[in-house]
Design a protein around this motif. Structure first.
Motif, PDB file in Angstrom:
ATOM      1  N   GLN A 277       0.726  -1.303  -0.237  1.00 21.82           N
ATOM      2  CA  GLN A 277       0.017   0.114   0.009  1.00 21.82           C
ATOM      3  C   GLN A 277       0.805   1.235  -0.001  1.00 21.82           C
ATOM      4  OE1 GLN A 277      -2.844   0.149   3.330  1.00 21.82           O
ATOM      5  NE2 GLN A 277      -3.327   2.063   2.671  1.00 21.82           N
ATOM      6  N   ALA A 278       1.958   1.275   0.664  1.00 21.77           N
ATOM      7  CA  ALA A 278       2.767   2.199   1.028  1.00 21.77           C
ATOM      8  C   ALA A 278       3.546   2.711  -0.583  1.00 21.77           C
ATOM      9  CB  ALA A 278       3.934   2.168   1.796  1.00 21.77           C
ATOM     10  N   ARG A 279       3.815   1.651  -1.154  1.00 26.00           N
ATOM     11  CA  ARG A 279       4.501   1.806  -2.520  1.00 26.00           C
ATOM     12  C   ARG A 279       3.566   2.234  -3.559  1.00 26.00           C
ATOM     13  NH1 ARG A 279       6.738  -3.011  -2.833  1.00 26.00           N
ATOM     14  NH2 ARG A 279       5.163  -4.339  -3.969  1.00 26.00           N
ATOM     15  N   ALA A 280       2.143   1.820  -3.458  1.00 23.63           N
ATOM     16  CA  ALA A 280       1.347   2.262  -4.625  1.00 23.63           C
ATOM     17  C   ALA A 280       0.842   3.705  -4.277  1.00 23.63           C
ATOM     18  CB  ALA A 280       0.069   1.666  -4.350  1.00 23.63           C
ATOM     19  N   ARG A 281       0.893   4.246  -2.815  1.00 21.96           N
ATOM     20  CA  ARG A 281       0.710   5.519  -2.520  1.00 21.96           C
ATOM     21  C   ARG A 281       1.935   6.354  -3.013  1.00 21.96           C
ATOM     22  NH1 ARG A 281      -0.883   7.788   3.493  1.00 21.96           N
ATOM     23  NH2 ARG A 281      -2.777   6.625   2.877  1.00 21.96           N
ATOM     24  N   PHE A 282       3.080   6.088  -2.823  1.00 14.22           N
ATOM     25  CA  PHE A 282       4.148   6.814  -3.431  1.00 14.22           C
ATOM     26  C   PHE A 282       4.339   6.755  -4.847  1.00 14.22           C
ATOM     27  CE2 PHE A 282       8.676   6.712  -5.232  1.00 14.22           C
ATOM     28  CZ  PHE A 282       9.168   7.853  -4.542  1.00 14.22           C
ATOM     29  N   GLU A 283       3.915   5.788  -5.608  1.00 10.69           N
ATOM     30  CA  GLU A 283       4.069   5.858  -7.066  1.00 10.69           C
ATOM     31  C   GLU A 283       2.914   6.466  -7.661  1.00 10.69           C
ATOM     32  OE1 GLU A 283       3.533   1.605  -8.411  1.00 10.69           O
ATOM     33  OE2 GLU A 283       5.541   1.339  -8.145  1.00 10.69           O
ATOM     34  N   ARG A 284       1.719   6.420  -6.966  1.00 14.05           N
ATOM     35  CA  ARG A 284       0.711   7.434  -7.423  1.00 14.05           C
ATOM     36  C   ARG A 284       0.865   8.829  -7.125  1.00 14.05           C
ATOM     37  NH1 ARG A 284      -4.042  10.319  -6.831  1.00 14.05           N
ATOM     38  NH2 ARG A 284      -5.576   9.585  -8.116  1.00 14.05           N
ATOM     39  N   GLN A 285       1.465   9.447  -6.325  1.00 10.54           N
ATOM     40  CA  GLN A 285       1.804  10.636  -6.065  1.00 10.54           C
ATOM     41  C   GLN A 285       2.900  11.237  -6.977  1.00 10.54           C
ATOM     42  OE1 GLN A 285       0.081  12.876  -3.823  1.00 10.54           O
ATOM     43  NE2 GLN A 285       1.432  14.256  -4.832  1.00 10.54           N
ATOM     44  N   TYR A 286       3.912  10.417  -7.024  1.00 13.08           N
ATOM     45  CA  TYR A 286       5.076  10.819  -8.018  1.00 13.08           C
ATOM     46  C   TYR A 286       4.714  10.703  -9.271  1.00 13.08           C
ATOM     47  CZ  TYR A 286       9.880  10.821  -9.818  1.00 13.08           C
ATOM     48  OH  TYR A 286      11.192  10.974 -10.446  1.00 13.08           O
ATOM     49  N   ILE A 287       3.862   9.968  -9.727  1.00  9.81           N
ATOM     50  CA  ILE A 287       3.453  10.195 -11.239  1.00  9.81           C
ATOM     51  C   ILE A 287       2.543  11.400 -11.464  1.00  9.81           C
ATOM     52  CG2 ILE A 287       2.081   8.807 -12.981  1.00  9.81           C
ATOM     53  CD1 ILE A 287       2.966   6.165 -11.973  1.00  9.81           C
ATOM     54  N   VAL A 288       1.739  11.528 -10.438  1.00 11.09           N
ATOM     55  CA  VAL A 288       0.669  12.664 -10.325  1.00 11.09           C
ATOM     56  C   VAL A 288       1.651  14.033 -10.372  1.00 11.09           C
ATOM     57  CG1 VAL A 288      -0.721  14.171  -9.344  1.00 11.09           C
ATOM     58  CG2 VAL A 288      -1.164  11.697  -9.328  1.00 11.09           C
ATOM     59  N   ASP A 289       2.583  13.980  -9.643  1.00  6.90           N
ATOM     60  CA  ASP A 289       3.853  15.106  -9.784  1.00  6.90           C
ATOM     61  C   ASP A 289       4.270  15.266 -11.038  1.00  6.90           C
ATOM     62  OD1 ASP A 289       5.049  17.284  -8.688  1.00  6.90           O
ATOM     63  OD2 ASP A 289       6.731  15.966  -7.958  1.00  6.90           O
ATOM     64  N   ARG A 290       4.839  14.216 -11.885  1.00  7.99           N
ATOM     65  CA  ARG A 290       5.608  14.131 -13.034  1.00  7.99           C
ATOM     66  C   ARG A 290       4.583  14.760 -14.109  1.00  7.99           C
ATOM     67  NH1 ARG A 290       9.032  16.577 -11.435  1.00  7.99           N
ATOM     68  NH2 ARG A 290       9.672  16.403 -13.382  1.00  7.99           N
ATOM     69  N   LEU A 291       3.397  14.300 -14.095  1.00  8.71           N
ATOM     70  CA  LEU A 291       2.557  14.579 -15.084  1.00  8.71           C
ATOM     71  C   LEU A 291       2.311  16.056 -14.842  1.00  8.71           C
ATOM     72  CD1 LEU A 291       0.074  11.533 -14.844  1.00  8.71           C
ATOM     73  CD2 LEU A 291       1.138  12.285 -17.014  1.00  8.71           C
ATOM     74  N   SER A 292       2.028  16.504 -13.908  1.00  8.09           N
ATOM     75  CA  SER A 292       1.821  17.830 -13.655  1.00  8.09           C
ATOM     76  C   SER A 292       2.964  18.606 -14.053  1.00  8.09           C
ATOM     77  CB  SER A 292       1.279  18.335 -12.102  1.00  8.09           C
ATOM     78  OG  SER A 292       1.107  19.567 -12.156  1.00  8.09           O
ATOM     79  N   ALA A 293       4.256  18.283 -13.730  1.00  7.00           N
ATOM     80  CA  ALA A 293       5.421  19.251 -14.254  1.00  7.00           C
ATOM     81  C   ALA A 293       5.381  19.003 -15.875  1.00  7.00           C
ATOM     82  CB  ALA A 293       6.546  18.533 -13.609  1.00  7.00           C
ATOM     83  N   ASN A 294       5.036  17.770 -16.288  1.00  6.47           N
ATOM     84  CA  ASN A 294       5.036  17.773 -17.996  1.00  6.47           C
ATOM     85  C   ASN A 294       3.747  18.272 -18.638  1.00  6.47           C
ATOM     86  OD1 ASN A 294       7.745  16.708 -18.601  1.00  6.47           O
ATOM     87  ND2 ASN A 294       7.078  15.057 -17.073  1.00  6.47           N
ATOM     88  N   ARG A 295       2.726  18.984 -17.809  1.00  3.59           N
ATOM     89  CA  ARG A 295       1.700  19.519 -18.297  1.00  3.59           C
ATOM     90  C   ARG A 295       0.840  18.514 -18.768  1.00  3.59           C
ATOM     91  NH1 ARG A 295       1.737  25.287 -19.040  1.00  3.59           N
ATOM     92  NH2 ARG A 295       3.951  26.104 -18.474  1.00  3.59           N
ATOM     93  N   GLY A 296       0.894  17.166 -18.342  1.00  2.00           N
ATOM     94  CA  GLY A 296      -0.055  16.198 -18.676  1.00  2.00           C
ATOM     95  C   GLY A 296       0.397  15.429 -20.061  1.00  2.00           C
ATOM     96  N   ASN A 297       1.688  15.684 -20.550  1.00  2.00           N
ATOM     97  CA  ASN A 297       2.151  14.954 -21.697  1.00  2.00           C
ATOM     98  C   ASN A 297       2.918  13.681 -21.355  1.00  2.00           C
ATOM     99  OD1 ASN A 297       4.248  14.164 -23.563  1.00  2.00           O
ATOM    100  ND2 ASN A 297       3.682  16.086 -24.685  1.00  2.00           N
ATOM    101  N   LEU A 298       2.202  12.529 -21.861  1.00  2.00           N
ATOM    102  CA  LEU A 298       2.488  11.305 -21.266  1.00  2.00           C
ATOM    103  C   LEU A 298       3.706  10.641 -21.947  1.00  2.00           C
ATOM    104  CD1 LEU A 298      -0.967   9.297 -21.763  1.00  2.00           C
ATOM    105  CD2 LEU A 298      -0.043  10.120 -19.624  1.00  2.00           C
ATOM    106  N   GLY A 299       4.075  11.152 -23.216  1.00  2.00           N
ATOM    107  CA  GLY A 299       5.426  10.676 -23.856  1.00  2.00           C
ATOM    108  C   GLY A 299       6.422  11.164 -22.830  1.00  2.00           C
ATOM    109  N   HIS A 300       6.469  12.653 -22.581  1.00  2.00           N
ATOM    110  CA  HIS A 300       7.511  13.249 -21.750  1.00  2.00           C
ATOM    111  C   HIS A 300       7.730  12.719 -20.497  1.00  2.00           C
ATOM    112  CE1 HIS A 300       7.328  17.274 -24.290  1.00  2.00           C
ATOM    113  NE2 HIS A 300       7.972  16.156 -25.048  1.00  2.00           N
ATOM    114  N   THR A 301       6.629  12.321 -19.849  1.00  2.00           N
ATOM    115  CA  THR A 301       6.553  11.645 -18.512  1.00  2.00           C
ATOM    116  C   THR A 301       6.960  10.384 -18.485  1.00  2.00           C
ATOM    117  OG1 THR A 301       4.429  13.130 -17.937  1.00  2.00           O
ATOM    118  CG2 THR A 301       5.225  11.180 -16.538  1.00  2.00           C
ATOM    119  N   ALA A 302       6.588   9.648 -19.480  1.00  2.00           N
ATOM    120  CA  ALA A 302       7.314   8.156 -19.695  1.00  2.00           C
ATOM    121  C   ALA A 302       8.704   8.057 -19.778  1.00  2.00           C
ATOM    122  CB  ALA A 302       6.646   7.618 -20.679  1.00  2.00           C
TER     123      ALA A 302
END
Length: 475
Positions: A419-444
């Motif tokens: 559960q802790a790993r899933a929470r961290f992954e979710r928050q980190y991906i959300v943060d990077r998506l926001s930093a990349n303005r939602g661009n999936l390619g750049h985030t990946a």
């Protein structure tokens, strides 16, 4: 001429029973003239010169209708209108302004104003509008419907499919006498829906009385609901009406009904069956005419299985069930909710207007919102106060969130490693998506995974793809 148009009140109606109106206008002369005209018509009238004074009087005196100027010294009439609708869904608000352009009128009517009057005020027009908006609401003829666009008519914000269904149920239930059970998590707006049902019902001119069943001690709730006579118990120095009698011919809202004791449930069931209350300390039965609305954040079916709630009482209350969705199930409404509450917080706190950047909005949409609408309202007020710039960025949002959760909150809360790993992954991906303005390619690419794997991980973690920001060409 004015005297000939005086309101023909019921001879048996006391002055305190005549409709109370609130006039919010910064022009003292306009307030005085409007008050005199309406008092000649038989209304009671309050006057306010500012947003702050108007909202205070509205909360204290609960007027039947509001006449609102569009331009005020400490805010705009449209924002005040939104707040009035939020506090009392269905409250008739008539916009009165010398700045009555077509765009002003359209915006006010879209937000939920009942009508629009231009200055200088014509006597006949004023009487015609005020008489109409304070008249008792009658059920619509069968087959006559209304297209629901957003929630302004009900004091809410949102136009997603789940909320459209809620609005439809409100419209169907409001004109009737049926009991309604409103269910949903804490912070989803159950009280707002209850107030909307009352405001759109024929009982609107009468009282809306709320009882929080979870907040009243078990030994006092019977007296609170059914009243008591003098000497019924220590401290009962005089007769006192209970909430049922106080809500006579109106609406009684039983909030958090799932927390009511089994003993009180038995007595409530008897009142619903017989239409009578028996105050504490007497055997006298008193008839009551009250519409019951109830709300709960618990699963009452499960409570029945556990023996904590009576099934026969549930059947009596659950004539129409309105289930409010959690905010995470209506993410498409989050941008409108955030913008509304941010604008409102600026008005209430006498601050210059602020706006959310697109990246901030995308970030807000991805948050879990365990506190639902109440949580997003609190966050927007915090941002309005703490952010000194005109724009609120996603970094501002993250910092404001840390003030409540704390940077070490994850470490301090024991939980399974998965559960802790899933929470961290979710928050980190959300943060990077926001930093990349939602661009999936750049985030990946940043995360070192394939785009298809990122999309699969987002779906698994409940992250909705944000619309990438559009970059306008220069020149």
């Amino acid at each position: 001429m004015i005297a000939s148009l005086r309101l023909q009140a019921d001879p048996s109606m006391h002055n305190s029973d005549r409709p109370l109106l609130l006039v919010i206008d910064d022009d003292e002369g306009i307030r005085k003239i409007t008050r005199e005209m309406l008092e000649e018509r038989g209304y009671r009238v309050l006057g306010a010169a500012s947003v702050g004074e108007g909202l205070r009087l509205f909360a204290e005196r609960h007027p039947a209708a509001v006449l609102l100027d569009l331009r005020l010294p400490d805010g705009t009439g449209v924002d005040v209108l939104r707040e009035l609708q939020r506090r009392s869904p269905g409250i008739p608000v008539v916009v009165v302004s010398g700045y009555g352009s077509v765009s002003d009128a359209v915006e006010a009517m879209r937000v939920g104003a009942f009508d629009f009057i231009e200055k200088p005020i014509a006597l006949e027009r004023l009487y015609e509008v005020v008489d109409r908006v304070t008249a008792p609401v009658r059920p619509r003829p069968e087959g006559e419907g209304e297209k629901v666009v957003d929630g302004s008519r009900y004091g809410t914000v949102g136009s997603c499919v789940p909320m459209q269904r809620v609005y439809q149920l409100v419209e169907m239930a409001a004109p009737t006498r049926c009991r309604v059970l409103i269910s949903g998590e804490r912070g989803t707006g159950k009280e707002l829906i209850a107030r909307a049902i009352h405001a759109l019902s024929p009982r609107r001119p009468r009282s809306f009385i709320q009882v929080n069943c979870a907040a009243i001690p078990a030994e006092l709730i019977e007296s609170e609901m059914f009243g008591h006579v003098r000497g019924a118990f220590t401290g009962a120095t005089a007769d006192r009406k209970g909430k049922f009698e106080s809500a006579s011919q109106g609406t009684l809202f039983l909030d958090e009904i799932g927390d009511m004791s089994l003993l009180t449930q038995v007595k409530l069931l008897r009142v619903l069956q017989e239409g009578e209350v028996t105050p504490v300390g007497t055997s006298e039965n008193r008839p009551v005419d009250v519409r019951i609305l109830a709300a709960t954040s618990k699963n009452l079916v499960e409570e029945i299985e556990k023996g904590h709630f009576r099934e026969d009482l549930y059947d009596r209350l659950n004539v129409v069930n309105i289930a409010l969705p959690p905010l995470r199930a209506r993410r498409e409404d989050i941008p409108a909710l955030a913008e509304h509450f941010l604008r409102l917080a600026c008005v209430e706190n006498d601050l210059k207007p602020k706006r959310l950047t697109s990246r901030a909005v995308d970030f807000l949409v991805q948050l879990p919102w365990k506190g639902n609408v109440r949580e997003i309202r609190n966050l927007m007020e915090r941002l309005a106060i703490l952010v000194g710039k005109d724009e609120v960025t996603h970094r501002d949002v993250m910092e404001a969130l840390q003030m409540t959760t704390g940077p070490a909150a994850l470490d301090d809360a024991p939980m399974p490693l998965k559960q802790a790993r899933a929470r961290f992954e979710r928050q980190y991906i959300v943060d990077r998506l926001s930093a990349n303005r939602g661009n999936l390619g750049h985030t990946a690419r940043e995360l070192g995974i394939e785009r298809t794997n990122l999309y699969r991980k987002m779906k698994q973690l409940g992250i909705q793809p944000a619309r990438p920001a559009t970059v306008k060409p220069r020149g």
